[in-house]
Design a protein around this motif. Structure first.
Motif, PDB file in Angstrom:
ATOM      1  N   ILE A 133       0.830  -1.198   0.000  1.00  0.00           N
ATOM      2  CA  ILE A 133       0.000   0.000   0.000  1.00  0.00           C
ATOM      3  C   ILE A 133       0.866   1.250   0.000  1.00  0.00           C
ATOM      4  CG2 ILE A 133      -1.671   1.337   1.344  1.00  0.00           C
ATOM      5  CD1 ILE A 133      -2.801  -1.462   2.247  1.00  0.00           C
ATOM      6  N   LYS A 134       1.963   1.229   0.753  1.00  0.00           N
ATOM      7  CA  LYS A 134       2.856   2.386   0.818  1.00  0.00           C
ATOM      8  C   LYS A 134       3.411   2.764  -0.556  1.00  0.00           C
ATOM      9  CE  LYS A 134       4.250   2.193   5.644  1.00  0.00           C
ATOM     10  NZ  LYS A 134       5.348   1.923   6.585  1.00  0.00           N
ATOM     11  N   GLU A 135       3.544   1.776  -1.452  1.00  0.00           N
ATOM     12  CA  GLU A 135       4.022   2.047  -2.802  1.00  0.00           C
ATOM     13  C   GLU A 135       3.050   2.941  -3.566  1.00  0.00           C
ATOM     14  OE1 GLU A 135       5.000  -1.435  -5.104  1.00  0.00           O
ATOM     15  OE2 GLU A 135       5.841  -2.430  -3.348  1.00  0.00           O
ATOM     16  N   PHE A 136       1.776   2.919  -3.183  1.00  0.00           N
ATOM     17  CA  PHE A 136       0.746   3.650  -3.914  1.00  0.00           C
ATOM     18  C   PHE A 136       0.254   4.908  -3.195  1.00  0.00           C
ATOM     19  CE2 PHE A 136       0.322  -0.904  -5.022  1.00  0.00           C
ATOM     20  CZ  PHE A 136       0.779  -0.816  -6.316  1.00  0.00           C
ATOM     21  N   VAL A 137       0.805   5.164  -2.005  1.00  0.00           N
ATOM     22  CA  VAL A 137       0.373   6.357  -1.248  1.00  0.00           C
ATOM     23  C   VAL A 137       0.954   7.606  -1.885  1.00  0.00           C
ATOM     24  CG1 VAL A 137       0.535   7.551   0.973  1.00  0.00           C
ATOM     25  CG2 VAL A 137       0.085   5.115   0.909  1.00  0.00           C
TER      26      VAL A 137
END
Length: 98
Positions: free
Chosen positions: A94-98
């Motif tokens: 998810i952090k990759e897409f924040v």
């Protein structure tokens, strides 16, 4: 289905978990999803969708294995996987897409 479009058309990542109450791996993911939601706060939205109650959506998205996890951002599917995942893996994804 129009509600689904509104659900996924956010500027933050949306993690969808497709499950059923009779699937042990699906139910086991509930605690993991709670941890992910707590860790990500308002940077992500975590939504559980019962395929027994949302058959039309599950069919449209070709949900076969449970649990199936999908990440959307800005209305686009960015990641999809069937099977259990741990909280750290999901948080890092998810952090990759924040």
């Amino acid at each position: 289905m129009s509600k689904f479009g509104e659900l996924i058309d956010l500027q933050i990542p949306v993690l969808l978990s497709f499950y059923t109450e009779w699937s042990e791996p699906s139910v086991a993911m509930h605690a993991v999803l709670k941890d992910v939601a707590a860790a990500m706060g308002d940077k992500c939205k975590v939504i559980k969708i019962d395929v027994d109650k949302n058959e039309e959506l599950a069919t449209a998205l070709r949900i076969k294995g449970l649990p199936t996890l999908i990440i959307y951002k800005d209305g686009e599917m960015t990641w999809r996987q069937s099977g259990e995942q741990n909280a750290n893996t999901l948080i890092n994804l998810i952090k990759e897409f924040v």
